[in-house]
Design a protein around this motif. Structure first.
Motif, PDB file in Angstrom:
ATOM      1  N   SER A  61     -10.729 -22.666 -29.069  1.00 16.04           N
ATOM      2  CA  SER A  61     -11.804 -22.849 -29.882  1.00 16.04           C
ATOM      3  C   SER A  61     -13.316 -22.194 -29.401  1.00 16.04           C
ATOM      4  CB  SER A  61     -12.199 -24.466 -29.763  1.00 16.04           C
ATOM      5  OG  SER A  61     -12.726 -24.986 -28.652  1.00 16.04           O
ATOM      6  N   LYS A  62     -13.142 -21.379 -28.276  1.00 14.81           N
ATOM      7  CA  LYS A  62     -14.348 -20.519 -27.942  1.00 14.81           C
ATOM      8  C   LYS A  62     -13.992 -19.054 -28.221  1.00 14.81           C
ATOM      9  CE  LYS A  62     -15.154 -24.016 -24.494  1.00 14.81           C
ATOM     10  NZ  LYS A  62     -15.437 -24.395 -23.027  1.00 14.81           N
ATOM     11  N   PRO A  63     -14.383 -18.871 -29.543  1.00 10.35           N
ATOM     12  CA  PRO A  63     -14.115 -17.220 -29.969  1.00 10.35           C
ATOM     13  C   PRO A  63     -14.561 -16.206 -28.704  1.00 10.35           C
ATOM     14  CG  PRO A  63     -15.372 -18.069 -31.468  1.00 10.35           C
ATOM     15  CD  PRO A  63     -14.976 -19.378 -30.540  1.00 10.35           C
ATOM     16  N   PRO A  87      -2.389 -22.269 -33.285  1.00 10.85           N
ATOM     17  CA  PRO A  87      -2.759 -23.314 -32.659  1.00 10.85           C
ATOM     18  C   PRO A  87      -3.079 -24.590 -33.709  1.00 10.85           C
ATOM     19  CG  PRO A  87      -4.607 -21.949 -32.711  1.00 10.85           C
ATOM     20  CD  PRO A  87      -3.462 -21.024 -33.079  1.00 10.85           C
ATOM     21  N   ILE A  88      -2.811 -25.705 -33.313  1.00 14.57           N
ATOM     22  CA  ILE A  88      -3.215 -27.008 -34.140  1.00 14.57           C
ATOM     23  C   ILE A  88      -2.950 -28.080 -33.113  1.00 14.57           C
ATOM     24  CG2 ILE A  88      -0.906 -27.654 -34.984  1.00 14.57           C
ATOM     25  CD1 ILE A  88      -4.173 -27.804 -36.753  1.00 14.57           C
ATOM     26  N   SER A  89      -3.696 -29.190 -33.201  1.00 20.23           N
ATOM     27  CA  SER A  89      -3.840 -30.259 -32.333  1.00 20.23           C
ATOM     28  C   SER A  89      -4.006 -31.484 -33.176  1.00 20.23           C
ATOM     29  CB  SER A  89      -4.660 -29.961 -31.342  1.00 20.23           C
ATOM     30  OG  SER A  89      -6.110 -30.411 -31.472  1.00 20.23           O
ATOM     31  N   GLY A  90      -3.841 -32.524 -32.459  1.00 23.38           N
ATOM     32  CA  GLY A  90      -4.523 -33.894 -33.141  1.00 23.38           C
ATOM     33  C   GLY A  90      -5.701 -33.981 -33.289  1.00 23.38           C
ATOM     34  N   ARG A 106     -17.677 -27.332 -39.246  1.00 28.25           N
ATOM     35  CA  ARG A 106     -18.253 -26.461 -38.127  1.00 28.25           C
ATOM     36  C   ARG A 106     -17.455 -26.683 -36.738  1.00 28.25           C
ATOM     37  NH1 ARG A 106     -22.896 -28.864 -37.978  1.00 28.25           N
ATOM     38  NH2 ARG A 106     -23.699 -27.718 -39.800  1.00 28.25           N
ATOM     39  N   LYS A 107     -16.886 -27.909 -36.313  1.00 28.18           N
ATOM     40  CA  LYS A 107     -16.071 -28.167 -35.357  1.00 28.18           C
ATOM     41  C   LYS A 107     -14.852 -27.384 -35.282  1.00 28.18           C
ATOM     42  CE  LYS A 107     -13.990 -32.081 -35.226  1.00 28.18           C
ATOM     43  NZ  LYS A 107     -12.711 -31.736 -35.262  1.00 28.18           N
ATOM     44  N   ASP A 108     -14.310 -27.378 -36.369  1.00 29.12           N
ATOM     45  CA  ASP A 108     -12.818 -27.018 -36.647  1.00 29.12           C
ATOM     46  C   ASP A 108     -12.799 -25.539 -36.996  1.00 29.12           C
ATOM     47  OD1 ASP A 108     -11.811 -29.191 -35.964  1.00 29.12           O
ATOM     48  OD2 ASP A 108     -11.322 -29.897 -37.950  1.00 29.12           O
ATOM     49  N   SER A 109     -13.808 -24.899 -37.646  1.00 23.31           N
ATOM     50  CA  SER A 109     -13.717 -23.455 -37.785  1.00 23.31           C
ATOM     51  C   SER A 109     -13.778 -22.525 -36.707  1.00 23.31           C
ATOM     52  CB  SER A 109     -15.138 -22.941 -38.502  1.00 23.31           C
ATOM     53  OG  SER A 109     -16.225 -23.055 -37.756  1.00 23.31           O
ATOM     54  N   PRO A 110     -14.244 -22.712 -35.426  1.00 21.31           N
ATOM     55  CA  PRO A 110     -13.728 -21.688 -34.423  1.00 21.31           C
ATOM     56  C   PRO A 110     -12.414 -21.519 -34.233  1.00 21.31           C
ATOM     57  CG  PRO A 110     -15.653 -23.094 -33.786  1.00 21.31           C
ATOM     58  CD  PRO A 110     -15.009 -23.580 -35.023  1.00 21.31           C
ATOM     59  N   LEU A 111     -11.547 -22.367 -34.072  1.00 20.96           N
ATOM     60  CA  LEU A 111      -9.993 -22.363 -33.871  1.00 20.96           C
ATOM     61  C   LEU A 111      -9.413 -21.957 -35.036  1.00 20.96           C
ATOM     62  CD1 LEU A 111      -7.908 -23.222 -31.676  1.00 20.96           C
ATOM     63  CD2 LEU A 111      -7.735 -25.382 -33.259  1.00 20.96           C
ATOM     64  N   LEU A 114     -12.647 -18.543 -36.698  1.00 16.85           N
ATOM     65  CA  LEU A 114     -13.442 -17.436 -36.023  1.00 16.85           C
ATOM     66  C   LEU A 114     -12.568 -16.857 -35.120  1.00 16.85           C
ATOM     67  CD1 LEU A 114     -16.822 -19.540 -35.906  1.00 16.85           C
ATOM     68  CD2 LEU A 114     -15.933 -17.981 -37.508  1.00 16.85           C
ATOM     69  N   THR A 115     -11.829 -17.636 -34.193  1.00 12.77           N
ATOM     70  CA  THR A 115     -10.991 -17.026 -33.112  1.00 12.77           C
ATOM     71  C   THR A 115      -9.844 -16.064 -33.549  1.00 12.77           C
ATOM     72  OG1 THR A 115     -11.521 -18.713 -31.786  1.00 12.77           O
ATOM     73  CG2 THR A 115      -9.417 -17.668 -31.226  1.00 12.77           C
ATOM     74  N   PRO A 116      -9.437 -16.389 -34.545  1.00 11.83           N
ATOM     75  CA  PRO A 116      -8.315 -15.536 -34.915  1.00 11.83           C
ATOM     76  C   PRO A 116      -9.180 -14.017 -35.511  1.00 11.83           C
ATOM     77  CG  PRO A 116      -8.194 -16.986 -36.584  1.00 11.83           C
ATOM     78  CD  PRO A 116      -9.095 -17.519 -35.315  1.00 11.83           C
TER      79      PRO A 116
END
Length: 237
Positions: A61-63, A87-90, A106-111, A114-116
């Protein structure tokens, strides 16, 4: 030098199956996950089966940390030929579109988005120089077919899918490939799949076998004749 696949979001379900499938073809395996204890257990299991694997702990979650992660994998293995990103999580979940807010996106967009993008940027010079490479991305079927009350992660996966379709056409010019596997079910042997099966045993339907998904990924990687594979195929009508 043997080829290397880096599996981002590696777990006991799809990640382990992809590792085994590519290892059967001579690939060495870099496993990337956030929880070190789970990652160490998976590395131990796979190496015990004869897979040449190593683990890399990272928060996807930290690109901004992606370049250092890619450098660490290269330092260990010397190269990266294939990326599988799933990656996916609960911590990520569906929600009604009427209840979705900017903070959730905004919370979920990095993982999920943005990161890919940063992962591909980090490996692209190597792939361009070699004239080969592949980026394989896992999405849920709601990225393909949106449904009421199943928003939230869906719009972000759809945005990533849109980017990947463009990426596929551009990578072809350097001999590389991008493809996506859209999964319309929970995955057996995965943490999320087992949790869903326990909580909603009559509602989620059958779990899909991650070995079947890994076979799809090998087929996408080797044939490169399509951008996307959906599994299981939705029923007609």
């Amino acid at each position: 030098m043997s080829k290397v696949i880096a599996i981002f979001g590696a777990g006991t379900g799809l990640g382990a199956s992809v590792a085994r499938r590519f290892a059967r073809e001579g690939f060495r395996v870099a496993l990337v996950a956030r929880r070190k204890d789970h990652l160490d257990a998976l590395v131990k299991q796979l190496t015990g089966e004869g897979v040449d694997a190593a683990g890399f702990t990272a928060d996807l979650s930290k690109p901004a940390e992606v370049p250092a992660l890619i450098d660490a994998i290269r330092e260990q293995f010397g190269r990266i030929d294939v990326i599988e990103y799933g990656p996916i999580s609960g911590e990520q979940s569906f929600s009604p579109a009427t209840e979705l807010d900017a903070a959730t996106l905004r919370k979920d967009s990095p993982l999920l988005l943005l990161t890919p993008v940063e992962v591909v940027r980090a490996v692209l010079p190597e792939w361009a120089e070699r004239g080969d490479g592949a980026f394989l991305m896992t999405t849920g079927h709601t990225a393909v077919e949106p449904r009421p009350y199943m928003s939230g992660v869906g719009p972000l996966m759809a945005a990533a899918r849109n980017w990947l379709y463009s990426l596929n056409g551009e990578l072809a010019g350097i001999g590389a490939y991008a493809g996506t596997l859209s999964i319309a079910a929970f995955i057996a042997r995965s943490e999320m799949g087992e949790m869903a099966a326990s909580a909603l045993p009559d509602a989620i339907g059958p779990l899909v076998d991650p070995d079947d998904l890994a076979e799809h990924y090998w087929d996408l990687y080797t044939k490169r004749d399509r951008i996307e594979q959906i599994h299981p195929q939705p029923a007609a009508g």
